[in-house]
Design a protein around this motif. Structure first.
Motif, PDB file in Angstrom:
ATOM      1  N   ARG A 274      84.110  92.729  67.107  1.00 30.29           N
ATOM      2  CA  ARG A 274      85.178  92.100  66.319  1.00 30.29           C
ATOM      3  C   ARG A 274      85.439  92.844  65.017  1.00 30.29           C
ATOM      4  O   ARG A 274      86.541  92.814  64.497  1.00 30.29           O
ATOM      5  CB  ARG A 274      84.818  90.651  66.020  1.00 30.29           C
ATOM      6  CG  ARG A 274      84.818  89.793  67.246  1.00 30.29           C
ATOM      7  CD  ARG A 274      84.514  88.371  66.917  1.00 30.29           C
ATOM      8  NE  ARG A 274      84.586  87.578  68.139  1.00 30.29           N
ATOM      9  CZ  ARG A 274      84.073  86.388  68.264  1.00 30.29           C
ATOM     10  NH1 ARG A 274      83.455  85.829  67.254  1.00 30.29           N
ATOM     11  NH2 ARG A 274      84.177  85.750  69.398  1.00 30.29           N
ATOM     12  N   LEU A 275      84.426  93.485  64.490  1.00 29.26           N
ATOM     13  CA  LEU A 275      84.562  94.208  63.221  1.00 29.26           C
ATOM     14  C   LEU A 275      84.765  95.705  63.425  1.00 29.26           C
ATOM     15  O   LEU A 275      84.491  96.501  62.543  1.00 29.26           O
ATOM     16  CB  LEU A 275      83.327  93.945  62.348  1.00 29.26           C
ATOM     17  CG  LEU A 275      83.098  92.495  61.952  1.00 29.26           C
ATOM     18  CD1 LEU A 275      81.799  92.351  61.182  1.00 29.26           C
ATOM     19  CD2 LEU A 275      84.258  91.955  61.146  1.00 29.26           C
ATOM     20  N   ARG A 276      85.257  96.075  64.602  1.00 26.66           N
ATOM     21  CA  ARG A 276      85.466  97.491  64.921  1.00 26.66           C
ATOM     22  C   ARG A 276      86.301  98.230  63.864  1.00 26.66           C
ATOM     23  O   ARG A 276      85.947  99.354  63.487  1.00 26.66           O
ATOM     24  CB  ARG A 276      86.097  97.640  66.300  1.00 26.66           C
ATOM     25  CG  ARG A 276      86.201  99.073  66.779  1.00 26.66           C
ATOM     26  CD  ARG A 276      86.762  99.157  68.182  1.00 26.66           C
ATOM     27  NE  ARG A 276      85.889  98.586  69.180  1.00 26.66           N
ATOM     28  CZ  ARG A 276      84.938  99.259  69.822  1.00 26.66           C
ATOM     29  NH1 ARG A 276      84.751 100.535  69.554  1.00 26.66           N
ATOM     30  NH2 ARG A 276      84.184  98.673  70.722  1.00 26.66           N
ATOM     31  N   PRO A 277      87.402  97.627  63.329  1.00 28.33           N
ATOM     32  CA  PRO A 277      88.153  98.353  62.295  1.00 28.33           C
ATOM     33  C   PRO A 277      87.311  98.664  61.054  1.00 28.33           C
ATOM     34  O   PRO A 277      87.473  99.716  60.429  1.00 28.33           O
ATOM     35  CB  PRO A 277      89.298  97.403  61.943  1.00 28.33           C
ATOM     36  CG  PRO A 277      89.460  96.530  63.136  1.00 28.33           C
ATOM     37  CD  PRO A 277      88.091  96.390  63.719  1.00 28.33           C
ATOM     38  N   LEU A 278      86.394  97.793  60.721  1.00 29.10           N
ATOM     39  CA  LEU A 278      85.515  98.028  59.581  1.00 29.10           C
ATOM     40  C   LEU A 278      84.552  99.184  59.866  1.00 29.10           C
ATOM     41  O   LEU A 278      84.308 100.028  59.001  1.00 29.10           O
ATOM     42  CB  LEU A 278      84.736  96.745  59.276  1.00 29.10           C
ATOM     43  CG  LEU A 278      84.083  96.614  57.926  1.00 29.10           C
ATOM     44  CD1 LEU A 278      85.104  96.750  56.808  1.00 29.10           C
ATOM     45  CD2 LEU A 278      83.383  95.269  57.823  1.00 29.10           C
ATOM     46  N   TYR A 279      84.049  99.233  61.086  1.00 28.51           N
ATOM     47  CA  TYR A 279      83.157 100.327  61.463  1.00 28.51           C
ATOM     48  C   TYR A 279      83.913 101.655  61.512  1.00 28.51           C
ATOM     49  O   TYR A 279      83.372 102.698  61.156  1.00 28.51           O
ATOM     50  CB  TYR A 279      82.492 100.059  62.816  1.00 28.51           C
ATOM     51  CG  TYR A 279      81.809  98.716  62.902  1.00 28.51           C
ATOM     52  CD1 TYR A 279      81.152  98.165  61.808  1.00 28.51           C
ATOM     53  CD2 TYR A 279      81.841  97.969  64.070  1.00 28.51           C
ATOM     54  CE1 TYR A 279      80.545  96.928  61.878  1.00 28.51           C
ATOM     55  CE2 TYR A 279      81.228  96.734  64.155  1.00 28.51           C
ATOM     56  CZ  TYR A 279      80.587  96.215  63.058  1.00 28.51           C
ATOM     57  OH  TYR A 279      79.989  94.990  63.137  1.00 28.51           O
ATOM     58  N   HIS A 280      85.157 101.587  61.935  1.00 32.27           N
ATOM     59  CA  HIS A 280      85.989 102.801  61.942  1.00 32.27           C
ATOM     60  C   HIS A 280      86.283 103.262  60.521  1.00 32.27           C
ATOM     61  O   HIS A 280      86.347 104.467  60.265  1.00 32.27           O
ATOM     62  CB  HIS A 280      87.274 102.573  62.732  1.00 32.27           C
ATOM     63  CG  HIS A 280      87.082 102.686  64.210  1.00 32.27           C
ATOM     64  ND1 HIS A 280      87.443 103.794  64.929  1.00 32.27           N
ATOM     65  CD2 HIS A 280      86.536 101.829  65.105  1.00 32.27           C
ATOM     66  CE1 HIS A 280      87.136 103.625  66.194  1.00 32.27           C
ATOM     67  NE2 HIS A 280      86.580 102.421  66.332  1.00 32.27           N
ATOM     68  N   LEU A 281      86.458 102.317  59.603  1.00 30.50           N
ATOM     69  CA  LEU A 281      86.637 102.685  58.192  1.00 30.50           C
ATOM     70  C   LEU A 281      85.413 103.440  57.696  1.00 30.50           C
ATOM     71  O   LEU A 281      85.546 104.447  56.988  1.00 30.50           O
ATOM     72  CB  LEU A 281      86.890 101.436  57.343  1.00 30.50           C
ATOM     73  CG  LEU A 281      86.974 101.673  55.835  1.00 30.50           C
ATOM     74  CD1 LEU A 281      88.174 102.546  55.492  1.00 30.50           C
ATOM     75  CD2 LEU A 281      87.037 100.339  55.098  1.00 30.50           C
ATOM     76  N   GLY A 282      84.230 102.973  58.062  1.00 31.89           N
ATOM     77  CA  GLY A 282      83.010 103.692  57.701  1.00 31.89           C
ATOM     78  C   GLY A 282      83.005 105.099  58.278  1.00 31.89           C
ATOM     79  O   GLY A 282      82.595 106.054  57.613  1.00 31.89           O
ATOM     80  N   GLY A 283      83.467 105.246  59.514  1.00 35.00           N
ATOM     81  CA  GLY A 283      83.555 106.568  60.127  1.00 35.00           C
ATOM     82  C   GLY A 283      84.537 107.474  59.393  1.00 35.00           C
ATOM     83  O   GLY A 283      84.278 108.658  59.205  1.00 35.00           O
ATOM     84  N   TYR A 284      85.665 106.907  58.978  1.00 36.11           N
ATOM     85  CA  TYR A 284      86.644 107.703  58.224  1.00 36.11           C
ATOM     86  C   TYR A 284      86.099 108.107  56.858  1.00 36.11           C
ATOM     87  O   TYR A 284      86.325 109.232  56.401  1.00 36.11           O
ATOM     88  CB  TYR A 284      87.951 106.933  58.053  1.00 36.11           C
ATOM     89  CG  TYR A 284      88.707 106.714  59.335  1.00 36.11           C
ATOM     90  CD1 TYR A 284      88.867 107.738  60.260  1.00 36.11           C
ATOM     91  CD2 TYR A 284      89.270 105.487  59.638  1.00 36.11           C
ATOM     92  CE1 TYR A 284      89.556 107.537  61.446  1.00 36.11           C
ATOM     93  CE2 TYR A 284      89.954 105.275  60.820  1.00 36.11           C
ATOM     94  CZ  TYR A 284      90.091 106.304  61.717  1.00 36.11           C
ATOM     95  OH  TYR A 284      90.774 106.104  62.887  1.00 36.11           O
TER      96      TYR A 284
END
Length: 183
Positions: free
Chosen positions: A4-14
């Motif tokens: 559910r928090l995939r966009p947050l994890y992607h922000l960390g990746g960015y």
């Protein structure tokens, strides 16, 4: 798994990728500056002195950011190195419980790290600690990146733990790990 928090994890990746690009850019500028000095002295002019003071220190702090911000992103994309030689041979109904045990240990260690990183950050802010070296950089900056990346990793581990628990309770024999191609 469905995070559910995939966009947050992607922000960390960015953010992790941004730190790596900054490291590459700063090192490239330093190399170009040195080449400019070599070229200037070769044509008879004096050194220009195009150097970035404290480059190693800045790159070290950016590397901390790249490492910690990328933890959750790499975890949800199954890019962490896992040795599944033993648990990969277990039937799904047993493997789900071994996975639960492994995730529980990882989550406990990650929460422990986050707890102490928070106290380290609070102490650095309270005492106004700065880095040793050519540049006096407040230590709360890299420590904030460490804490934020660790919290993101805790969230990813927690989501995975919760979803694995749901499978273990409802249908343990249907457990299909997402990392079947990992060794």
């Amino acid at each position: 798994m469905n995070y559910r928090l995939r966009p947050l994890y992607h922000l960390g990746g960015y953010l992790s990728a941004t730190c790596l690009v900054l490291i590459c850019g700063l090192i490239t500028l330093q190399i170009l500056g040195r080449l400019g000095d070599i070229l200037a002295t070769a044509v008879g002019a004096g050194r220009i002195g195009l150097t970035i003071p404290g480059l190693a220190q800045i790159c070290g702090f950016l590397l901390v950011g790249a490492t910690f911000f990328g933890l959750a992103y790499t975890f949800i994309h199954h890019a962490h190195i896992r040795v599944t030689l033993l648990i990969g041979q277990l039937p799904p109904r047993y493997r789900v419980f071994v996975e639960m045990a492994c995730l529980s240990v990882a989550l406990a260690l990650c929460l422990y790290l986050a707890f102490y990183l928070y106290h380290l950050l609070a102490d650095s802010i309270a005492y106004g600690e700065t880095s040793y070296g050519l540049l006096s950089i407040p230590l709360w900056l890299p420590q904030s990146a460490m804490l934020a990346g660790t919290v993101l990793f805790c969230l990813a581990l927690g989501e995975t733990w919760w979803q694995t628990l749901a499978i273990a309770v409802r249908h343990p024999s249907r457990f299909v790990p997402d990392d079947t191609d990992q060794t």
